[in-house]
Design a protein around this motif. Structure first.
Motif, PDB file in Angstrom:
ATOM      1  N   ILE A   1       6.790  -1.033  30.268  1.00  0.00           N
ATOM      2  CA  ILE A   1       7.880  -0.136  29.930  1.00  0.00           C
ATOM      3  C   ILE A   1       8.715  -0.648  28.790  1.00  0.00           C
TER       4      ILE A   1
ATOM      5  N   GLU B   1       8.085   7.121  25.992  1.00  0.00           N
ATOM      6  CA  GLU B   1       8.658   6.925  27.065  1.00  0.00           C
ATOM      7  C   GLU B   1       8.758   7.750  28.370  1.00  0.00           C
TER       8      GLU B   1
ATOM      9  N   LEU C   1      14.321   1.351  35.231  1.00  0.00           N
ATOM     10  CA  LEU C   1      13.083   2.316  35.159  1.00  0.00           C
ATOM     11  C   LEU C   1      11.952   2.012  36.055  1.00  0.00           C
TER      12      LEU C   1
ATOM     13  N   MET D   1       6.119   6.962  31.175  1.00  0.00           N
ATOM     14  CA  MET D   1       6.695   6.958  32.780  1.00  0.00           C
ATOM     15  C   MET D   1       6.150   7.790  33.760  1.00  0.00           C
TER      16      MET D   1
ATOM     17  N   ASP E   1      17.787  -2.293  31.811  1.00  0.00           N
ATOM     18  CA  ASP E   1      16.986  -0.819  31.771  1.00  0.00           C
ATOM     19  C   ASP E   1      15.624  -0.760  32.289  1.00  0.00           C
TER      20      ASP E   1
END
Length: 431
Positions: free
Chosen positions: A273, A337, A287, A341, A283
């Motif tokens: 990440i 991102e 996530l 994800m 953060d």
């Protein structure tokens, strides 16, 4: 957890199993959440620990993986002791000792100390997971274990949902407090609960159905009869026979492939990440909760489908394939991102869903001493992948500057595991 009955069961049967489920599974679930946090919080500690101590990626990978050497060496003896002495004393011992060693991780100041403590952390924890799987066979017949094991193993996913944000918060808030680094606070604050839960285990768990004061005599008789009937198809040969059992070795190979995926994600998810452009440690922690949240839902839904259909092989294989596909796309979209994800969520859900489904297979044909030895042997051999996976990804990342190739290798092992499941698991009772 309440919807764990088949449509053909009687109201009395549903009531008895609901009573056992609510007594045991939430507590064991909480123990596993604590266990898994202690096992993988090194992945978060890595974000600052490496720069503080001047460790290379290869040092981290070896230290993360050497845990599983200690785990491997002590796993089978630990489960044999549990089978003989009972779960209450032995699981309490396991949790207290690994909690103490996990706290001691805050004292790491060199690669040698890192390796030493990680090895003994693995040795201390050896026997916990297979011991719980064995313990559940004392209470639930094989046709109920898919959802029961899945509910227990969603602790892996929930530890990610809780542990990611918690670890990120600890590392952000406690940095420099009392002159300690944030990773030192992480090991301290996440190690203490293991010690406390170990004490609770000693007073809460019952070693057997007969020892359960919270059951009536009729309920005990019913449960014992169901377990005895279920074990008529299970093998209860001696320890040496288990070591010679080709099915045990095949299952250990399959589990090795799945565990390659599990720890590829567990140890490297925060770093993956971060490589997508997320810099703030809190953060990153928030996530990491997303893939594990998706996995929690998928584990429960797919295990229910497997129990309802009475089918293990294809459910397990498809989940593993999905995990491999997710890892490939995580590598392809490592610079995005959003897409990254999504891919990591698919990978994590597939990998974690394959694990409880897998454990319904060996518990269906192993019983008694054979179950204690066989389950521990499968778990210990399979968990050697926990040594191989982080070390391999760390070495590849150090050599190439990116973990992407490592993800592709892990994806291939997941595909191999799925293929072996499809080709080798033929017996109707464990299909």
């Amino acid at each position: 957890m309440k919807n764990i009955q088949t449509s053909s069961q009687s109201p009395i049967e549903a009531k008895v199993y609901a009573k056992v489920l609510w007594r045991l599974v939430p507590f064991l679930f909480l123990c596993y959440v604590v266990a898994y946090l202690d096992r993988v919080n090194v992945g978060f500690a890595k974000l600052q620990m490496l720069s503080d101590l001047q460790f290379s990626e290869a040092v981290y990978g070896l230290g993360a993986g050497i845990f599983f050497i200690g785990y491997f060496l002590f796993e089978v003896p630990s489960n044999i002791i549990l089978h003989k002495t009972g779960a209450r004393i032995w699981i309490a011992r396991i949790m207290i000792t690994w909690g103490v060693i996990s706290v001691a991780m805050m004292l790491v100041n060199s690669p040698e100390v890192f390796y030493f403590l990680r090895f003994f952390l693995g040795a201390a924890e050896a026997g916990f997971f297979p011991g719980i799987i064995l313990y559940l066979t004392y209470w639930f017949p094989s046709e109920r274990r898919g959802r029961v094991i899945a509910l227990f193993m969603t602790a892996v996913a929930l530890s990610g949902v809780i542990g990611g944000p918690l670890s990120g918060w600890i590392m952000q808030v406690f940095e420099g407090v009392n002159g300690w680094s944030s990773w030192q606070w992480l090991f301290l604050l996440e190690g203490i609960p293991s010690i406390l839960m170990g004490v609770c285990v000693f007073f809460y768990l019952d070693d057997s159905i007969d020892a359960a004061k919270w059951l009536t005599q009729n309920e005990k008789n019913f449960l014992k009869e169901r377990i005895q009937n279920d074990q008529t198809e299970a093998s209860d040969h001696g320890i040496m026979h288990t070591f010679k059992n080709s099915k045990v070795w095949v299952l250990a190979t399959i589990y090795f492939c799945f565990v390659m995926g599990l720890y590829g994600v567990s140890f490297w998810l925060p770093q993956l990440i971060k490589s997508m452009g997320v810099k703030n440690v809190l953060d990153i922690g928030l996530l990491t909760a997303i893939p594990y949240g998706v996995a929690t839902v998928m584990m429960i839904l797919v295990s229910r489908s497997s129990d309802r259909m009475g089918e293990r092989r294809w459910h397990t294989a498809i989940a593993s394939i999905l995990g491999g596909v997710g890892l490939i796309f995580a590598g392809v979209f490592s610079d995005s991102e959003l897409l990254g994800m999504i891919a990591l969520s698919i990978a994590t859900a597939g990998i974690l869903t394959s694990l409880p489904l897998f454990w319904t297979i060996p518990t269906a044909f192993l019983g008694g001493a054979s179950a204690a030895t066989g389950i521990a042997m499968i778990n210990s051999l399979g968990n050697l992948a926990g040594f191989v996976s982080p070390m391999m990804v760390g070495s590849i990342k150090e050599a190439t500057g990116s973990p992407t190739l490592g993800l592709y290798v892990i994806a291939v092992t997941l595909f191999m595991g799925a293929l072996i499941v499809i080709l080798a698991i033929k017996k109707p009772a464990i299909s």
